[in-house]
Design a protein around this motif. Structure first.
Motif, PDB file in Angstrom:
ATOM      1  N   GLU A   2      79.139  12.093  95.497  1.00 27.14           N
ATOM      2  CA  GLU A   2      79.292  13.529  95.788  1.00 27.14           C
ATOM      3  C   GLU A   2      80.738  13.981  95.583  1.00 27.14           C
ATOM      4  N   ASN A   3      81.664  13.391  96.323  1.00 31.46           N
ATOM      5  CA  ASN A   3      83.078  13.776  96.262  1.00 31.46           C
ATOM      6  C   ASN A   3      83.923  12.526  96.102  1.00 31.46           C
ATOM      7  N   VAL A   4      84.955  12.633  95.267  1.00 30.62           N
ATOM      8  CA  VAL A   4      85.960  11.578  95.149  1.00 30.62           C
ATOM      9  C   VAL A   4      87.250  12.168  95.694  1.00 30.62           C
ATOM     10  N   LEU A   5      87.788  11.538  96.732  1.00 24.97           N
ATOM     11  CA  LEU A   5      88.966  12.064  97.414  1.00 24.97           C
ATOM     12  C   LEU A   5      90.172  11.183  97.122  1.00 24.97           C
ATOM     13  N   ALA A   6      91.017  11.632  96.191  1.00 28.86           N
ATOM     14  CA  ALA A   6      92.173  10.840  95.777  1.00 28.86           C
ATOM     15  C   ALA A   6      93.108  10.572  96.950  1.00 28.86           C
ATOM     16  N   GLY A   7      93.319  11.542  97.813  1.00 25.02           N
ATOM     17  CA  GLY A   7      94.233  11.386  98.944  1.00 25.02           C
ATOM     18  C   GLY A   7      93.791  10.331  99.939  1.00 25.02           C
ATOM     19  N   MET A   8      92.487  10.169 100.099  1.00 24.01           N
ATOM     20  CA  MET A   8      91.954   9.151 101.021  1.00 24.01           C
ATOM     21  C   MET A   8      91.624   7.855 100.290  1.00 24.01           C
ATOM     22  N   ASP A   9      91.696   7.877  98.949  1.00 20.08           N
ATOM     23  CA  ASP A   9      91.309   6.740  98.117  1.00 20.08           C
ATOM     24  C   ASP A   9      89.898   6.276  98.486  1.00 20.08           C
ATOM     25  N   ALA A  10      88.995   7.261  98.578  1.00 25.87           N
ATOM     26  CA  ALA A  10      87.624   6.987  98.987  1.00 25.87           C
ATOM     27  C   ALA A  10      86.701   8.015  98.342  1.00 25.87           C
ATOM     28  N   GLY A  33      91.757  -4.935  90.304  1.00 30.96           N
ATOM     29  CA  GLY A  33      92.597  -4.991  89.112  1.00 30.96           C
ATOM     30  C   GLY A  33      92.772  -6.438  88.660  1.00 30.96           C
ATOM     31  N   GLY A  34      93.455  -6.628  87.575  1.00 31.59           N
ATOM     32  CA  GLY A  34      93.662  -7.973  87.046  1.00 31.59           C
ATOM     33  C   GLY A  34      94.933  -8.597  87.592  1.00 31.59           C
ATOM     34  N   PRO A  35      95.248  -9.812  87.127  1.00 31.80           N
ATOM     35  CA  PRO A  35      96.478 -10.478  87.564  1.00 31.80           C
ATOM     36  C   PRO A  35      97.706  -9.634  87.230  1.00 31.80           C
ATOM     37  N   GLY A  36      98.604  -9.508  88.184  1.00 35.06           N
ATOM     38  CA  GLY A  36      99.819  -8.726  87.975  1.00 35.06           C
ATOM     39  C   GLY A  36      99.634  -7.228  88.117  1.00 35.06           C
ATOM     40  N   GLN A  37      98.399  -6.783  88.351  1.00 34.35           N
ATOM     41  CA  GLN A  37      98.141  -5.358  88.532  1.00 34.35           C
ATOM     42  C   GLN A  37      97.900  -5.086  90.004  1.00 34.35           C
ATOM     43  N   GLY A  38      98.219  -3.895  90.421  1.00 35.46           N
ATOM     44  CA  GLY A  38      97.913  -3.506  91.791  1.00 35.46           C
ATOM     45  C   GLY A  38      96.472  -3.038  91.900  1.00 35.46           C
ATOM     46  N   ARG A  39      96.097  -2.647  93.093  1.00 35.24           N
ATOM     47  CA  ARG A  39      94.751  -2.120  93.326  1.00 35.24           C
ATOM     48  C   ARG A  39      94.580  -0.832  92.528  1.00 35.24           C
ATOM     49  N   ARG A  40      93.414  -0.684  91.920  1.00 31.40           N
ATOM     50  CA  ARG A  40      93.125   0.525  91.148  1.00 31.40           C
ATOM     51  C   ARG A  40      92.809   1.677  92.085  1.00 31.40           C
ATOM     52  N   LYS A  41      93.023   2.878  91.646  1.00 34.61           N
ATOM     53  CA  LYS A  41      92.754   4.088  92.431  1.00 34.61           C
ATOM     54  C   LYS A  41      91.278   4.453  92.326  1.00 34.61           C
ATOM     55  N   ILE A  42      90.780   5.116  93.354  1.00 40.33           N
ATOM     56  CA  ILE A  42      89.369   5.528  93.386  1.00 40.33           C
ATOM     57  C   ILE A  42      89.047   6.447  92.211  1.00 40.33           C
ATOM     58  N   THR A  43      90.007   7.275  91.806  1.00 44.62           N
ATOM     59  CA  THR A  43      89.773   8.216  90.706  1.00 44.62           C
ATOM     60  C   THR A  43      89.642   7.507  89.352  1.00 44.62           C
ATOM     61  N   GLU A  44      90.119   6.261  89.261  1.00 43.58           N
ATOM     62  CA  GLU A  44      89.965   5.472  88.036  1.00 43.58           C
ATOM     63  C   GLU A  44      88.584   4.820  87.977  1.00 43.58           C
ATOM     64  N   LEU A  45      87.933   4.706  89.140  1.00 46.06           N
ATOM     65  CA  LEU A  45      86.687   3.960  89.234  1.00 46.06           C
ATOM     66  C   LEU A  45      85.448   4.836  89.336  1.00 46.06           C
ATOM     67  N   LEU A  46      85.568   5.977  90.001  1.00 44.58           N
ATOM     68  CA  LEU A  46      84.413   6.830  90.273  1.00 44.58           C
ATOM     69  C   LEU A  46      84.719   8.276  89.933  1.00 44.58           C
ATOM     70  N   ARG A  47      83.658   9.025  89.660  1.00 48.48           N
ATOM     71  CA  ARG A  47      83.778  10.476  89.479  1.00 48.48           C
ATOM     72  C   ARG A  47      82.519  11.121  90.062  1.00 48.48           C
ATOM     73  N   SER A  48      82.647  12.359  90.470  1.00 48.95           N
ATOM     74  CA  SER A  48      81.501  13.084  91.039  1.00 48.95           C
ATOM     75  C   SER A  48      80.356  13.097  90.043  1.00 48.95           C
ATOM     76  N   GLY A  49      79.146  12.896  90.561  1.00 49.08           N
ATOM     77  CA  GLY A  49      77.957  12.906  89.721  1.00 49.08           C
ATOM     78  C   GLY A  49      77.521  11.534  89.240  1.00 49.08           C
ATOM     79  N   MET A  50      78.388  10.525  89.350  1.00 53.79           N
ATOM     80  CA  MET A  50      77.995   9.170  88.931  1.00 53.79           C
ATOM     81  C   MET A  50      76.883   8.644  89.830  1.00 53.79           C
ATOM     82  N   GLU A  51      75.959   7.882  89.234  1.00 53.10           N
ATOM     83  CA  GLU A  51      74.953   7.177  90.023  1.00 53.10           C
ATOM     84  C   GLU A  51      75.403   5.733  90.130  1.00 53.10           C
ATOM     85  N   ILE A  52      75.555   5.259  91.358  1.00 52.63           N
ATOM     86  CA  ILE A  52      76.007   3.895  91.603  1.00 52.63           C
ATOM     87  C   ILE A  52      75.072   3.234  92.601  1.00 52.63           C
TER      88      ILE A  52
END
Length: 189
Positions: A2-10, A33-52
């Motif tokens: 429904e909603n992707v909230l970048a500020g809450m990373d949720a 993320g991969g070796p040497g990378q930090g945690r990915r942001k929620i906005t990189e992984l999900l978007r509104s309307g996706m079925e998961i």
């Protein structure tokens, strides 16, 4: 989603209940993320309307909706199967020696994609007993994946066993001669 909230990373996910479920970025498969990378942001992984496909990890309380994860798991008597995982492990409640034996058994059992954790109940269990448990969970997962692919979202595609059946799964072994119950419907199940 429904909603992707970048500020809450949720994200909030419609799971067909009165309240949307809450999905924190750490509970999204691939967020590490991969070796040497930090945690990915929620906005990189999900978007509104996706079925998961999500699993409820904690029921909602008060005004909050259920807590969710895309890191799915199915519990059996001896093992927990994680279809999208890649690690093998064993319960921390076991001795170091038994944990190492069970980790080795788990690694040998997984010939396909997935992760496996040996439960405390696996202490002393044979590799064949654990393999039977895993085969059963893989069949369950195949059914879940088929239902998920065919069902419109939001839809329940799998429900964990109720308490009486979990108790039978986890506690009844070869040493038990019979189980008595006073509920005919539950007996048939």
């Amino acid at each position: 989603v429904e909603n992707v909230l970048a500020g809450m990373d949720a994200a909030f996910v419609d799971i067909g209940l009165e309240r949307n479920g809450y999905l924190y970025v750490a509970e999204v498969a691939g967020s590490a993320g991969g070796p040497g990378q930090g945690r990915r942001k929620i906005t990189e992984l999900l978007r509104s309307g996706m079925e998961i496909l999500v699993q409820v990890t904690r029921d909602g309380m008060g005004g909050k909706g259920p807590r969710l994860s895309t890191q799915l798991s199915l519990a059996g008597r001896y093992v927990v199967y994680m279809p999208g995982g890649s690690n093998s492990g064993a319960s921390r409640r076991l001795s170091d020696e038994e944990r190492e034996r069970l980790r080795s058994v788990c690694r040998s059992l997984l010939s396909m994609e997935g992760g496996l954790i040996a439960r405390t109940a696996a202490e002393g269990a044979s590799e064949e007993a654990m393999a039977r448990d895993l085969r059963f969970l893989q069949r369950v997962w195949s059914g879940v994946a088929r239902r998920a692919a065919a069902a419109p979202a939001p839809c329940l595609v799998y429900r964990e066993l109720g308490l009486p059946l979990r108790a039978v799964r986890d506690l009844v072994g070869a040493e038990v001669a019979r189980v008595l119950m006073d509920d005919p419907t539950l007996h048939r199940r």
